[in-house]
Design an enzyme around this catalytic site. Structure first.
Site, PDB file in Angstrom:
ATOM      1  N   ARG A  93      -7.098   0.181  -7.051  1.00  0.00           N
ATOM      2  CA  ARG A  93      -7.285   1.207  -6.011  1.00  0.00           C
ATOM      3  C   ARG A  93      -7.379   2.552  -6.736  1.00  0.00           C
ATOM      4  O   ARG A  93      -6.429   2.975  -7.399  1.00  0.00           O
ATOM      5  CB  ARG A  93      -6.126   1.201  -5.007  1.00  0.00           C
ATOM      6  CG  ARG A  93      -6.110  -0.083  -4.190  1.00  0.00           C
ATOM      7  CD  ARG A  93      -5.416   0.060  -2.869  1.00  0.00           C
ATOM      8  NE  ARG A  93      -6.068   0.976  -1.970  1.00  0.00           N
ATOM      9  CZ  ARG A  93      -5.457   1.487  -0.897  1.00  0.00           C
ATOM     10  NH1 ARG A  93      -4.196   1.174  -0.628  1.00  0.00           N
ATOM     11  NH2 ARG A  93      -6.104   2.307  -0.084  1.00  0.00           N
ATOM     12  N   ARG A 112       0.868  -1.178   0.000  1.00  0.00           N
ATOM     13  CA  ARG A 112       0.000   0.000   0.000  1.00  0.00           C
ATOM     14  C   ARG A 112       0.901   1.224   0.000  1.00  0.00           C
ATOM     15  O   ARG A 112       2.112   1.119   0.087  1.00  0.00           O
ATOM     16  CB  ARG A 112      -1.018  -0.005   1.163  1.00  0.00           C
ATOM     17  CG  ARG A 112      -0.635  -0.763   2.379  1.00  0.00           C
ATOM     18  CD  ARG A 112       0.032  -0.043   3.488  1.00  0.00           C
ATOM     19  NE  ARG A 112      -0.084   1.376   3.539  1.00  0.00           N
ATOM     20  CZ  ARG A 112       0.936   2.188   3.713  1.00  0.00           C
ATOM     21  NH1 ARG A 112       2.185   1.729   3.848  1.00  0.00           N
ATOM     22  NH2 ARG A 112       0.778   3.484   3.765  1.00  0.00           N
ATOM     23  N   GLY A 113       0.252   2.395  -0.102  1.00  0.00           N
ATOM     24  CA  GLY A 113       1.038   3.631  -0.208  1.00  0.00           C
ATOM     25  C   GLY A 113       1.246   3.934  -1.685  1.00  0.00           C
ATOM     26  O   GLY A 113       1.539   3.033  -2.485  1.00  0.00           O
ATOM     27  N   ALA A 114       1.128   5.235  -2.019  1.00  0.00           N
ATOM     28  CA  ALA A 114       1.090   5.635  -3.429  1.00  0.00           C
ATOM     29  C   ALA A 114       2.298   5.148  -4.239  1.00  0.00           C
ATOM     30  O   ALA A 114       2.153   4.524  -5.296  1.00  0.00           O
ATOM     31  CB  ALA A 114       0.987   7.150  -3.509  1.00  0.00           C
ATOM     32  N   GLN A 166      -2.465   2.526   9.910  1.00  0.00           N
ATOM     33  CA  GLN A 166      -1.140   2.542   9.270  1.00  0.00           C
ATOM     34  C   GLN A 166      -0.116   3.324  10.086  1.00  0.00           C
ATOM     35  O   GLN A 166       1.071   3.035  10.032  1.00  0.00           O
ATOM     36  CB  GLN A 166      -1.232   3.171   7.866  1.00  0.00           C
ATOM     37  CG  GLN A 166      -1.952   2.326   6.835  1.00  0.00           C
ATOM     38  CD  GLN A 166      -3.382   2.751   6.688  1.00  0.00           C
ATOM     39  OE1 GLN A 166      -4.031   3.168   7.654  1.00  0.00           O
ATOM     40  NE2 GLN A 166      -3.918   2.643   5.492  1.00  0.00           N
ATOM     41  N   ASN A 208      -5.162  12.751   0.528  1.00  0.00           N
ATOM     42  CA  ASN A 208      -4.345  11.903   1.403  1.00  0.00           C
ATOM     43  C   ASN A 208      -5.290  11.135   2.323  1.00  0.00           C
ATOM     44  O   ASN A 208      -6.519  11.311   2.273  1.00  0.00           O
ATOM     45  CB  ASN A 208      -3.349  12.765   2.196  1.00  0.00           C
ATOM     46  CG  ASN A 208      -2.276  11.920   2.865  1.00  0.00           C
ATOM     47  OD1 ASN A 208      -1.673  11.055   2.223  1.00  0.00           O
ATOM     48  ND2 ASN A 208      -2.031  12.118   4.136  1.00  0.00           N
ATOM     49  N   LYS A 209      -4.721  10.292   3.161  1.00  0.00           N
ATOM     50  CA  LYS A 209      -5.508   9.427   4.031  1.00  0.00           C
ATOM     51  C   LYS A 209      -6.573  10.203   4.802  1.00  0.00           C
ATOM     52  O   LYS A 209      -6.326  11.327   5.247  1.00  0.00           O
ATOM     53  CB  LYS A 209      -4.539   8.712   4.989  1.00  0.00           C
ATOM     54  CG  LYS A 209      -5.173   7.730   5.933  1.00  0.00           C
ATOM     55  CD  LYS A 209      -6.004   6.666   5.246  1.00  0.00           C
ATOM     56  CE  LYS A 209      -5.254   5.846   4.214  1.00  0.00           C
ATOM     57  NZ  LYS A 209      -6.105   5.032   3.345  1.00  0.00           N
ATOM     58  N   ASP A 254      -1.666  10.888  -1.955  1.00  0.00           N
ATOM     59  CA  ASP A 254      -1.927   9.828  -2.934  1.00  0.00           C
ATOM     60  C   ASP A 254      -2.229  10.390  -4.319  1.00  0.00           C
ATOM     61  O   ASP A 254      -2.110   9.683  -5.313  1.00  0.00           O
ATOM     62  CB  ASP A 254      -3.088   8.971  -2.441  1.00  0.00           C
ATOM     63  CG  ASP A 254      -2.730   8.327  -1.110  1.00  0.00           C
ATOM     64  OD1 ASP A 254      -2.232   7.207  -1.113  1.00  0.00           O
ATOM     65  OD2 ASP A 254      -2.907   8.982  -0.058  1.00  0.00           O
TER      66      ASP A 254
HETATM   67  O1  MRU Z   1      -4.544   3.303   2.033  1.00  0.00           O
HETATM   68  P1  MRU Z   1      -3.056   3.426   1.953  1.00  0.00           P
HETATM   69  O2  MRU Z   1      -2.338   2.916   3.168  1.00  0.00           O
HETATM   70  O3  MRU Z   1      -2.483   2.903   0.663  1.00  0.00           O
HETATM   71  O4  MRU Z   1      -2.923   4.999   1.946  1.00  0.00           O
HETATM   72  C1  MRU Z   1      -1.819   5.634   1.512  1.00  0.00           C
HETATM   73  C2  MRU Z   1      -1.198   6.294   2.645  1.00  0.00           C
HETATM   74  O5  MRU Z   1      -0.496   5.660   3.373  1.00  0.00           O
HETATM   75  C3  MRU Z   1      -1.350   7.722   2.895  1.00  0.00           C
HETATM   76  O6  MRU Z   1      -2.443   8.317   2.393  1.00  0.00           O
HETATM   77  C4  MRU Z   1      -0.022   8.392   2.638  1.00  0.00           C
HETATM   78  O7  MRU Z   1       0.052   9.507   3.409  1.00  0.00           O
HETATM   79  C5  MRU Z   1       0.196   8.730   1.203  1.00  0.00           C
HETATM   80  S1  MRU Z   1       0.945   7.449   0.372  1.00  0.00           S
HETATM   81  C6  MRU Z   1       2.531   8.029   0.235  1.00  0.00           C
END
Ligand code: MRU
Length: 369
Positions: free
Chosen positions: A95, A54-56, A208, A259-260, A249
């Site tokens: 996603r 996960r994570g961009a 996370q 973002n999250k 993201d």
């Molecule tokens: O749902 P996720 O864990 O894939 O979400 C992404 C993230 O962890 C955050 O939004 C993060 O700050 C950006 S990804 C570099």
């Protein structure tokens, strides 16, 4: 980055078999370090959807490798183009919010389409995947080098007292191939001997922050404290936060940041308390085609199960418990959008800029037209 003194990236090709891609399966962290082997194109879709990765940045790199395995599979099918087209759509949709996913798929499609035979396609798409992964790590390292100047300036203003940084979710090395975006300046500051302390938002529903960011910081030795998501405003009112740094993201060419979920509320609290709010991102996270984050960025909605149940470790085993009345419905919006007016600056691999179209395009003039 190092785990128990050994260097790891979050994704890599198996040394002994070039048709296997290895990942750290993040569902088991911080309790166990599990390495998973991805062997089929569908393994990659599951790994992204179910958040083994996960994570961009990391899902972009994973999509790069997925396209390589998809080419190997498509070459064995009766219709190469159709097979690859279907897979590209499936992986891009796995996603919806993080733009790095479709960015990597499109890069790979351009590479594949420029090759004339099977052998060339395989070679080029593999080296495309390696390039995406290497570039991701390199860009994050550069973000660290630029971003540390902001932390250093605060440290100087505070005459060497500890700089308190608040971060949300995990935009650490686990969210990328290495280094991370929001954490890269923090690791750099720590390595440079600047005293720092990180407030880690737990980041419900998947935690996370509590699970991954806290684990990363602990492995690196960076002082940190996990806080419940609603704590940040209180800390800011009492001068206990010097700066907020988050990841993103998807960021529009005008500087609106997805973002999250919960990031927007932190930005509002930061504005109200005069706390600088920075967002760190590599250029692969800009969506150059859109200008209005609130209305144009698709917000992923995930299963309500993630809100209603909490996962943790009990008696050495990972298990989950029900938190809510069993029959109550729950909504699970995974991201929100912070408008550019609430953002002090963007930290990119090319430098730091204001969150507006002109400043962003001054750093990326090739995206002007
Ligand atoms: O749902 P996720 O864990 O894939 O979400 C992404 C993230 O962890 C955050 O939004 C993060 O700050 C950006 S990804 C570099």
């Amino acid at each position: 980055m190092k785990i128990n003194g050994k260097n790891y990236r979050t994704i890599w090709i198996d040394d002994d078999n070039q048709q296997i891609v290895k990942i750290i399966d993040q569902r088991y962290l911080p309790y166990e370090l599990v390495i998973e082997e991805l062997k089929t194109a569908n393994d990659f879709v599951i790994a992204i959807q179910d958040m083994h990765v996960r994570g961009a940045g990391l899902i972009g790199a994973t999509a790069g490798y997925a396209m390589y395995i998809a080419v190997l599979e498509a070459l064995k099918s009766s219709d190469f183009d159709q097979s690859l087209k279907q897979f590209s759509q499936k992986i891009s949709d796995s996603r919806p919010t993080a733009v790095n996913l479709s960015w990597a798929v499109n890069l790979q499609l351009d590479i594949i389409n420029s090759c004339s035979n099977s052998e060339e396609k395989i070679k080029a798409v593999l080296s495309g995947a390696e390039k995406i992964a290497n570039e991701d790590a390199d860009w994050c390292q550069r973000i660290g080098k630029h971003g540390v100047s902001i932390i250093k300036a605060i440290s100087e203003q505070k005459k060497g007292q500890v700089v308190n940084i608040l971060t949300h979710c995990n935009a650490g090395w686990l969210a990328f191939v290495d280094y991370g975006s929001a954490t890269a300046p923090i690791y750099q500051a720590y390595n440079d001997g600047i005293p720092v302390h990180v407030w880690v938002d737990e980041t419900r529903p998947r935690n996370q922050g509590a699970r991954l960011t806290a684990w990363e910081l602990k492995e690196h030795g960076v002082p940190h404290t996990i806080i419940a998501d609603n704590t940040g405003g209180h800390l800011m009112q009492h001068n206990m936060v010097d700066i907020v740094i988050t990841g993103t993201d998807r960021t529009t060419r005008t500087g609106d940041v997805a973002n999250k979920i919960g990031t927007y509320l932190k930005a509002l609290a930061a504005k109200d308390n005069g706390v600088p709010f920075y967002v760190a991102l590599p250029s692969s996270t800009f969506d150059w085609n859109i200008t209005d984050g609130i209305n144009q960025i698709p917000i992923e909605q995930r299963d309500s199960h993630e809100v209603k149940y909490m996962e943790g470790q009990m008696d050495g085993k990972i298990s989950e418990i029900l938190l809510t009345p069993e029959k109550s419905p729950a909504a699970n919006y995974a991201f929100d959008v912070t408008p550019n007016r609430l953002i002090t600056g963007l930290i990119t691999e090319r430098g730091i800029c204001k969150a507006n179209e002109k400043a962003i395009l001054d750093l990326y003039p090739e995206k002007s037209s």
